[in-house]
Each structure stands twice: as structure tokens, then as C-alpha cells.
Design a protein around this motif. Sequence first.
Motif, short mmCIF file in Angstrom:
data_model
loop_
_atom_site.label_atom_id
_atom_site.label_comp_id
_atom_site.label_asym_id
_atom_site.label_seq_id
_atom_site.Cartn_x
_atom_site.Cartn_y
_atom_site.Cartn_z
N ALA A 111 -8.02 1.00 -14.62
CA ALA A 111 -8.43 0.61 -15.88
C ALA A 111 -7.65 0.75 -17.07
CB ALA A 111 -9.92 1.24 -16.16
N ASP A 112 -6.76 1.91 -17.12
CA ASP A 112 -5.91 2.22 -18.23
C ASP A 112 -4.49 1.36 -18.32
OD1 ASP A 112 -7.71 3.83 -19.18
OD2 ASP A 112 -6.86 5.63 -18.08
N LEU A 113 -4.09 0.84 -17.13
CA LEU A 113 -2.95 0.32 -16.97
C LEU A 113 -2.84 -0.90 -17.72
CD1 LEU A 113 -1.74 0.85 -13.13
CD2 LEU A 113 -0.44 1.33 -15.48
N PRO A 114 -3.86 -1.98 -17.63
CA PRO A 114 -3.86 -3.12 -18.15
C PRO A 114 -3.95 -3.20 -19.77
CG PRO A 114 -5.81 -3.16 -16.76
CD PRO A 114 -4.90 -1.82 -16.57
N ARG A 115 -4.55 -1.97 -20.13
CA ARG A 115 -4.85 -1.55 -21.46
C ARG A 115 -3.40 -1.21 -22.18
NH1 ARG A 115 -10.42 0.36 -20.61
NH2 ARG A 115 -9.65 2.42 -20.07
N SER A 116 -2.68 -0.42 -21.25
CA SER A 116 -1.42 -0.06 -22.00
C SER A 116 -0.48 -1.43 -21.92
CB SER A 116 -0.97 0.89 -21.01
OG SER A 116 -1.55 2.26 -21.06
N ALA A 117 -0.63 -1.91 -20.90
CA ALA A 117 0.36 -3.34 -20.73
C ALA A 117 -0.14 -4.35 -21.98
CB ALA A 117 0.50 -3.70 -19.43
N GLY A 118 -1.36 -4.44 -22.17
CA GLY A 118 -1.86 -5.65 -22.61
C GLY A 118 -1.83 -6.87 -21.95
N ALA A 119 -2.05 -6.84 -20.73
CA ALA A 119 -1.69 -7.89 -19.68
C ALA A 119 -2.47 -7.31 -18.49
CB ALA A 119 -0.43 -7.76 -19.23
N PRO A 120 -2.82 -8.20 -17.65
CA PRO A 120 -3.69 -8.10 -16.56
C PRO A 120 -2.99 -7.01 -15.61
CG PRO A 120 -3.10 -10.19 -16.52
CD PRO A 120 -2.67 -9.78 -17.73
N LEU A 121 -3.94 -6.44 -14.44
CA LEU A 121 -3.42 -5.87 -13.34
C LEU A 121 -3.37 -6.86 -12.24
CD1 LEU A 121 -2.78 -3.13 -12.29
CD2 LEU A 121 -5.25 -2.99 -11.67
N LEU A 122 -2.36 -7.25 -11.79
CA LEU A 122 -2.03 -8.51 -10.81
C LEU A 122 -2.18 -7.97 -9.32
CD1 LEU A 122 1.16 -9.93 -12.61
CD2 LEU A 122 -1.16 -10.60 -12.71
N GLY A 123 -2.34 -6.67 -8.88
CA GLY A 123 -2.50 -6.32 -7.47
C GLY A 123 -1.94 -4.94 -7.29
N ALA A 124 -2.32 -4.63 -6.18
CA ALA A 124 -1.89 -2.88 -5.87
C ALA A 124 -1.50 -3.06 -4.26
CB ALA A 124 -3.18 -2.06 -5.95
N LEU A 125 -0.11 -2.97 -4.05
CA LEU A 125 0.53 -2.94 -2.93
C LEU A 125 0.33 -1.50 -2.17
CD1 LEU A 125 3.60 -4.61 -3.53
CD2 LEU A 125 2.11 -5.42 -1.97
N PRO A 126 -0.34 -1.48 -0.95
CA PRO A 126 -0.45 -0.03 -0.25
C PRO A 126 0.83 0.80 -0.15
CG PRO A 126 -1.79 -1.56 0.66
CD PRO A 126 -0.86 -2.34 -0.10
N GLU A 127 0.86 2.09 -0.38
CA GLU A 127 2.07 2.77 0.01
C GLU A 127 2.55 2.30 1.41
OE1 GLU A 127 1.29 6.89 -0.39
OE2 GLU A 127 -0.11 6.79 1.21
N ARG A 128 3.97 2.39 1.87
CA ARG A 128 4.70 1.88 2.80
C ARG A 128 4.20 0.58 3.44
NH1 ARG A 128 3.63 7.51 3.12
NH2 ARG A 128 1.50 7.07 4.46
N SER A 129 3.92 -0.43 2.50
CA SER A 129 3.71 -1.82 2.72
C SER A 129 4.72 -2.27 3.63
CB SER A 129 3.65 -2.51 1.54
OG SER A 129 2.43 -2.22 0.86
N GLY A 130 6.19 -1.84 3.23
CA GLY A 130 7.08 -2.47 3.97
C GLY A 130 7.31 -2.23 5.59
N GLY A 131 6.50 -1.41 5.90
CA GLY A 131 6.19 -1.29 7.54
C GLY A 131 5.04 -1.89 8.06
N ALA A 132 4.31 -2.65 7.35
CA ALA A 132 3.30 -3.68 7.82
C ALA A 132 3.59 -4.45 8.91
CB ALA A 132 2.41 -4.39 6.69
N ALA A 133 2.65 -4.57 9.80
CA ALA A 133 2.95 -5.46 11.23
C ALA A 133 2.79 -7.07 10.57
CB ALA A 133 2.00 -5.22 12.31
N ASP A 134 1.91 -7.15 9.96
CA ASP A 134 1.68 -8.49 9.23
C ASP A 134 2.01 -8.52 7.79
OD1 ASP A 134 1.22 -11.13 8.45
OD2 ASP A 134 -0.25 -11.41 9.97
N PHE A 135 3.17 -8.48 7.22
CA PHE A 135 3.25 -8.24 5.78
C PHE A 135 2.87 -9.37 5.16
CE2 PHE A 135 6.06 -8.66 2.04
CZ PHE A 135 6.23 -7.30 1.38
#
Length: 252
Positions: free
Chosen positions: A192-216
Motif C-alpha cells: 500500500a505504501d509503495l504507490p504512495r511514495s512513488a505517486g504512481a501505481p503499483l504495476l505488479g509483483a514478480l515472485p522471487e527467483r522468477s528467472g527459474g520458472a518453467a513457463d516464464f
Amino acid sequence: MSARILFVTGTNTDVGKTVATAAVAAVALRAGLKVAVLKPGQTGVAPGEPGDADEVRRLAGELTVRELARYPEPLAPDTAARRAGMPYLSPAEVVSEVADLASTHDLVLVEGAGGLLVRYDDEGRTLADQARAVLDSGLPASVVLVASAGLGTLNIVALTAEALAARGLPLAGVLVGSWPAAPGLAERCNLADLPRSAGAPLLGALPERSGGAADFAALAYASLGPELGGGWDVEHFTHVHRPESAPLRSKG
């Protein structure tokens, strides 16, 4: 219709900027768009070795990759260029390359080195100056800020947003580069605080170690919001990870 041009910068190094760039590219490719990725200054990679742009292509799929300058030591581009006795990179070179790519692609992603104000030359010019030069040339461009999820991120997000606003650079939003599998209270509150600090929307959240996903590509689509072509729902994600659902931690 003109190409969409996104400069991808981070709050710091190691926040998932390259994987985030690959995720945006993968979603665009999945939608049938022609995508190009430009890495203006690559540091810490020897000649012939794969760089960040190559990693984006490995993860995202078939796209155009360009690199303008490569320096062997893992330092800020200006320092790396000076120590190697190699030419600095100018904003004009970036404008020329972006314009060329934008003429034949639907999406051009420009991945910076480190944070927004890391220097590229002995005059102190930065990724922000490159983005400003692209805008001044008449091309549309905006910035995606990749941030960490935990403690300390809000201050640097706010500082980066202020630096962008001072230069008249539009901030498309903030993307969490590595969302932990077991988020704590700070990470949950920061949604909730990130978009307030940025004055811009939250565009997504990539899970940690996303680079190892079978279907990226599928993971990228599920982790990016509609503004970046994905199917991620910020309200649902924030509700699932609301602070009230954080596990209680007893004092040791």
C-alpha cells in the motif's frame, strides 16, 4: 501508431531489474507485439559473454537486443569506462538507437545500469538524461521503477520519484522485482505504501527467483498488471497479503 518506449530503472542494484525487463518483454511477445531491448551501458561482462540483454532474450523469447557500450569491470558506467580507457556513452547515442528501434518495433525497453542517477560519463549524465533526451527528440517515453519489497525501499522510491518529477520524466509506476515466498509485515505494508511514495501505481509483483520458472511467459503475465499487458490484480494481491494476515512473530 508509435512504439511504446519504457525506460526500466531500479532503486538499486540486485532488485530484479533484468528479470523485470524480461517479464515486460515476455508479456508483450505473448500479445503478438514486436519487442526490442536496449542496454545502453553493460558493465562487468567481458567481450563475447552474454550480458543483461541476452538474459532478457533467454527468458522472454525471440526479440531484438542491442547494446551500445560494454565495460569489463562491474562498476558504474562512467567509472568503468574511465578505468578501461574506453569512450563514454552519450545521451545522443541512446536517442539515435531508440529512434531506430522504435521505427520497427511496437515496444522498446531501455534497461539502465543500477539506479536512475548512476553516471554514464564524465559530465555526470545519467539514465535520466538519456530518457529526457529521448522525450526532447519528440518520442514518447516513460519510466518503470523496479523496487525491492522490504524495509528501506520507501525512501529510495520517493527519492527516485522526486528526481523523475524534477526532470519532467513520467513515471509509469513501480514494479516489485522480487516478492518473497513468505512476506513479512514490512513487505505487506509496503504494497500500500509503495504507490504512495512513488505517486504512481503499483504495476505488479514478480515472485522471487522468477528467472527459474518453467513457463516464464505465463508467470510474467500473472505477475504484471494491465498497464504492462498482464492479468495481475493489484487489489486482490494487496488483499491477500494484507498486514493483518502476516504471521505473528514471537520474541526470542
